[in-house]
Design a protein around this motif. Structure first.
Motif, PDB file in Angstrom:
ATOM      1  N   ALA A 180     -19.757  42.828 -10.222  1.00  0.00           N
ATOM      2  CA  ALA A 180     -19.913  43.840 -11.270  1.00  0.00           C
ATOM      3  C   ALA A 180     -21.352  44.314 -11.446  1.00  0.00           C
ATOM      4  CB  ALA A 180     -19.399  43.287 -12.602  1.00  0.00           C
ATOM      5  N   LYS A 181     -22.313  43.610 -10.861  1.00  0.00           N
ATOM      6  CA  LYS A 181     -23.719  43.894 -11.158  1.00  0.00           C
ATOM      7  C   LYS A 181     -24.183  45.263 -10.683  1.00  0.00           C
ATOM      8  CE  LYS A 181     -25.287  41.406  -7.019  1.00  0.00           C
ATOM      9  NZ  LYS A 181     -26.081  40.241  -6.544  1.00  0.00           N
ATOM     10  N   ASP A 182     -23.523  45.823  -9.677  1.00  0.00           N
ATOM     11  CA  ASP A 182     -23.969  47.114  -9.144  1.00  0.00           C
ATOM     12  C   ASP A 182     -23.347  48.309  -9.862  1.00  0.00           C
ATOM     13  OD1 ASP A 182     -25.590  45.870  -7.252  1.00  0.00           O
ATOM     14  OD2 ASP A 182     -23.951  45.719  -5.797  1.00  0.00           O
ATOM     15  N   LEU A 183     -22.463  48.059 -10.814  1.00  0.00           N
ATOM     16  CA  LEU A 183     -21.885  49.170 -11.576  1.00  0.00           C
ATOM     17  C   LEU A 183     -22.955  49.759 -12.491  1.00  0.00           C
ATOM     18  CD1 LEU A 183     -18.479  47.534 -12.592  1.00  0.00           C
ATOM     19  CD2 LEU A 183     -18.868  49.218 -10.782  1.00  0.00           C
ATOM     20  N   PRO A 184     -23.109  51.078 -12.531  1.00  0.00           N
ATOM     21  CA  PRO A 184     -24.167  51.682 -13.352  1.00  0.00           C
ATOM     22  C   PRO A 184     -23.944  51.443 -14.845  1.00  0.00           C
ATOM     23  CG  PRO A 184     -22.695  53.363 -12.459  1.00  0.00           C
ATOM     24  CD  PRO A 184     -22.323  52.087 -11.790  1.00  0.00           C
ATOM     25  N   LYS A 185     -25.018  51.109 -15.557  1.00  0.00           N
ATOM     26  CA  LYS A 185     -24.916  50.821 -16.988  1.00  0.00           C
ATOM     27  C   LYS A 185     -24.392  52.004 -17.787  1.00  0.00           C
ATOM     28  CE  LYS A 185     -28.290  47.105 -17.645  1.00  0.00           C
ATOM     29  NZ  LYS A 185     -29.466  46.661 -18.426  1.00  0.00           N
ATOM     30  N   GLU A 186     -24.713  53.206 -17.338  1.00  0.00           N
ATOM     31  CA  GLU A 186     -24.274  54.383 -18.093  1.00  0.00           C
ATOM     32  C   GLU A 186     -22.756  54.571 -18.042  1.00  0.00           C
ATOM     33  OE1 GLU A 186     -26.053  55.752 -14.100  1.00  0.00           O
ATOM     34  OE2 GLU A 186     -26.527  54.336 -15.719  1.00  0.00           O
ATOM     35  N   SER A 187     -22.065  53.809 -17.181  1.00  0.00           N
ATOM     36  CA  SER A 187     -20.610  53.951 -17.086  1.00  0.00           C
ATOM     37  C   SER A 187     -19.877  53.116 -18.127  1.00  0.00           C
ATOM     38  CB  SER A 187     -20.129  53.562 -15.682  1.00  0.00           C
ATOM     39  OG  SER A 187     -20.414  52.202 -15.402  1.00  0.00           O
ATOM     40  N   GLY A 188     -20.606  52.366 -18.959  1.00  0.00           N
ATOM     41  CA  GLY A 188     -19.954  51.617 -20.027  1.00  0.00           C
ATOM     42  C   GLY A 188     -20.618  50.284 -20.300  1.00  0.00           C
ATOM     43  N   VAL A 189     -20.037  49.553 -21.252  1.00  0.00           N
ATOM     44  CA  VAL A 189     -20.589  48.267 -21.674  1.00  0.00           C
ATOM     45  C   VAL A 189     -19.893  47.134 -20.921  1.00  0.00           C
ATOM     46  CG1 VAL A 189     -21.136  49.178 -23.960  1.00  0.00           C
ATOM     47  CG2 VAL A 189     -18.923  48.060 -23.571  1.00  0.00           C
ATOM     48  N   LEU A 190     -20.328  45.910 -21.186  1.00  0.00           N
ATOM     49  CA  LEU A 190     -19.680  44.713 -20.657  1.00  0.00           C
ATOM     50  C   LEU A 190     -18.856  44.074 -21.766  1.00  0.00           C
ATOM     51  CD1 LEU A 190     -22.648  43.114 -18.671  1.00  0.00           C
ATOM     52  CD2 LEU A 190     -20.758  44.470 -17.739  1.00  0.00           C
ATOM     53  N   ALA A 191     -17.725  43.465 -21.392  1.00  0.00           N
ATOM     54  CA  ALA A 191     -16.855  42.882 -22.413  1.00  0.00           C
ATOM     55  C   ALA A 191     -16.105  41.677 -21.861  1.00  0.00           C
ATOM     56  CB  ALA A 191     -15.858  43.923 -22.926  1.00  0.00           C
ATOM     57  N   VAL A 192     -15.703  40.815 -22.787  1.00  0.00           N
ATOM     58  CA  VAL A 192     -14.747  39.742 -22.515  1.00  0.00           C
ATOM     59  C   VAL A 192     -13.546  40.010 -23.407  1.00  0.00           C
ATOM     60  CG1 VAL A 192     -14.266  37.270 -22.672  1.00  0.00           C
ATOM     61  CG2 VAL A 192     -16.520  38.058 -21.906  1.00  0.00           C
ATOM     62  N   VAL A 193     -12.364  40.169 -22.819  1.00  0.00           N
ATOM     63  CA  VAL A 193     -11.144  40.389 -23.599  1.00  0.00           C
ATOM     64  C   VAL A 193     -10.238  39.183 -23.394  1.00  0.00           C
ATOM     65  CG1 VAL A 193     -11.232  42.900 -23.608  1.00  0.00           C
ATOM     66  CG2 VAL A 193     -10.147  41.738 -21.700  1.00  0.00           C
ATOM     67  N   TYR A 194      -9.582  38.752 -24.472  1.00  0.00           N
ATOM     68  CA  TYR A 194      -8.790  37.529 -24.402  1.00  0.00           C
ATOM     69  C   TYR A 194      -7.737  37.522 -25.491  1.00  0.00           C
ATOM     70  CZ  TYR A 194     -11.214  35.604 -28.523  1.00  0.00           C
ATOM     71  OH  TYR A 194     -11.685  35.381 -29.794  1.00  0.00           O
ATOM     72  N   ASP A 195      -6.805  36.561 -25.395  1.00  0.00           N
ATOM     73  CA  ASP A 195      -5.781  36.434 -26.434  1.00  0.00           C
ATOM     74  C   ASP A 195      -5.638  35.004 -26.955  1.00  0.00           C
ATOM     75  OD1 ASP A 195      -4.619  35.310 -24.218  1.00  0.00           O
ATOM     76  OD2 ASP A 195      -2.834  36.572 -24.198  1.00  0.00           O
ATOM     77  N   LYS A 196      -6.354  34.043 -26.373  1.00  0.00           N
ATOM     78  CA  LYS A 196      -6.317  32.653 -26.832  1.00  0.00           C
ATOM     79  C   LYS A 196      -7.562  31.947 -26.311  1.00  0.00           C
ATOM     80  CE  LYS A 196      -3.774  29.829 -24.299  1.00  0.00           C
ATOM     81  NZ  LYS A 196      -2.635  29.160 -23.619  1.00  0.00           N
TER      82      LYS A 196
END
Length: 390
Positions: A180-196
């Protein structure tokens, strides 16, 4: 490997987190410790309360807190030497040692399997049993594969541990961030999504913030939440901030486990999701597909001496057929809903009463898998049908 022992002192037992909590935004909206649904940790001094916020919690670099990321007895425990030794081996050494113990295995083919990059399924866990068959032969069998495995909170830290080199940081750095490190920052934020699993997912968010050196959003996305802090629109993941705005995500670490395909498409072209849902559909959450995958692997590699051992598994079993298959296994079997996980939808049948209870229950799915029961010699399945239901 032995379980962590609280009386084994870790070389580094003092964890200073003074000032770190101020770098976590939105924790005031989380429920207080002691909530009924708090993840069980009977001996933990510091517990992570379930996240009930209707917006994504924001974590900044240097917010990782060891005491909130591990069970308390793990903080002062050491890894078993056998575990530490194995985790330090290269693929070449693992293959060489395996072939030394299994001379019929083709080492070149085994190395090729170990070294081939995976296109989708880059993070996995498995449930393994060490078993002995009726002839006294010891071997390992796989019960199931998991595409969102837990367990880092229970794994003692390495001897040279520091708070930027935890188990969480290692996984994020080597499995997620290098993709994921080469994805441009201007394309969005970083996130962790979870349900438990609030404890581990908060730790992953903190670790990702450290590795990426930027803010990370943590969003709890339960399947029955009518107003979750995350959504998918036009093949892109969004999370809701504390001020109510939706922001696009360029890369997300996913720990959504309960029927994740009900919320996230198989592939999201505008957000890098790790692991993608296609891994769950292909076997990480679909036990029927997983069994087919093991079978295909065995057909492809059996001439090279490689085989995935599993309990005897019957797929696509209609409910009315379950008693027939249980009887064929001597009255001892495990019936599974093919799409559940974490022990849900699993029925251990050891008596007529348990079989009757299963048959009377209303089930969400029409098809099941039936597996031979692996356990004590007195209550394991017998494929020859020698054991009879009492």
């Amino acid at each position: 490997p032995k379980s962590p022992s609280p009386d084994i002192q870790h070389p580094k037992t003092h964890y200073s987190n003074e000032g770190r909590r101020s770098k976590v935004k939105g924790l005031g909206k989380m429920s207080a410790p002691g909530s009924p649904d708090l993840e069980a940790d009977v001996d933990a001094k510091v517990q992570v309360p379930p996240n009930t916020a209707k917006f994504a919690t924001l974590f900044e670099p240097d917010s990782f807190v060891a005491e909130e990321s591990y069970y308390s007895r793990v903080l002062n425990a050491q890894r078993h030497p056998l575990v530490s030794s194995f985790m330090g081996l290269s693929n070449d050494v693992i293959a060489a040692r395996y072939c030394h113990l299994h001379p019929s295995t083709d080492e070149k083919v085994l190395l090729d399997v170990l070294k081939t990059p995976k296109k989708y399924f880059n993070w996995a866990g498995v449930d393994l049993f060490s078993v002995t068959d009726d002839n006294g032969k010891k071997q390992m069998i796989i019960i199931e594969t998991n595409s969102c495995p837990s367990g880092n909170k229970s794994l003692p830290m390495p001897a040279d541990f520091d708070e930027n080199n935890s188990n969480y940081h290692y996984l994020i750095r080597n499995a997620f961030w290098n993709k994921a490190k080469d994805l441009p920052k201007e394309s969005g934020v970083l996130a962790v999504v979870y349900d438990k699993n609030d404890m581990e997912c908060q730790a992953y968010a903190c670790a990702l913030a450290d590795v990426a050196q930027e803010k990370v959003y943590l969003a709890k996305w339960k399947n029955d939440d009518p107003n979750p802090p995350a959504k998918i629109e036009k093949s892109r993941l969004y999370v809701r901030t504390e001020d109510g705005k939706w922001v696009g995500v360029r890369a997300a670490f996913r720990y959504v486990t309960q029927a994740p395909w009900a919320r996230i498409p198989a592939l999201t072209s505008r957000t890098f999701v790790f692991n993608p849902i296609v891994c769950c559909l292909a076997g990480g959450r679909n036990k029927m597909c997983a069994d087919k995958a093991y079978e295909f692997f065995n057909h492809r590699h059996f001439k090279s001496g490689l085989v995935v051992r599993t309990p005897v598994t019957i797929r696509d079993v209609a409910k009315r057929e379950v008693p027939i298959w249980v009887k064929s296994m001597g009255g001892f079997a495990v019936v599974k809903n093919p799409y559940s996980n974490a022990g849900q939808g699993v029925y251990t049948i050891c008596s007529m009463q348990e079989l009757d209870a299963f048959m009377k229950e209303d089930h969400k799915y029409d098809r099941f898998i039936v597996q031979s029961l692996v356990g004590n010699s007195g209550w394991s399945s017998s494929i020859r049908g020698k054991r009879i239901l009492p």
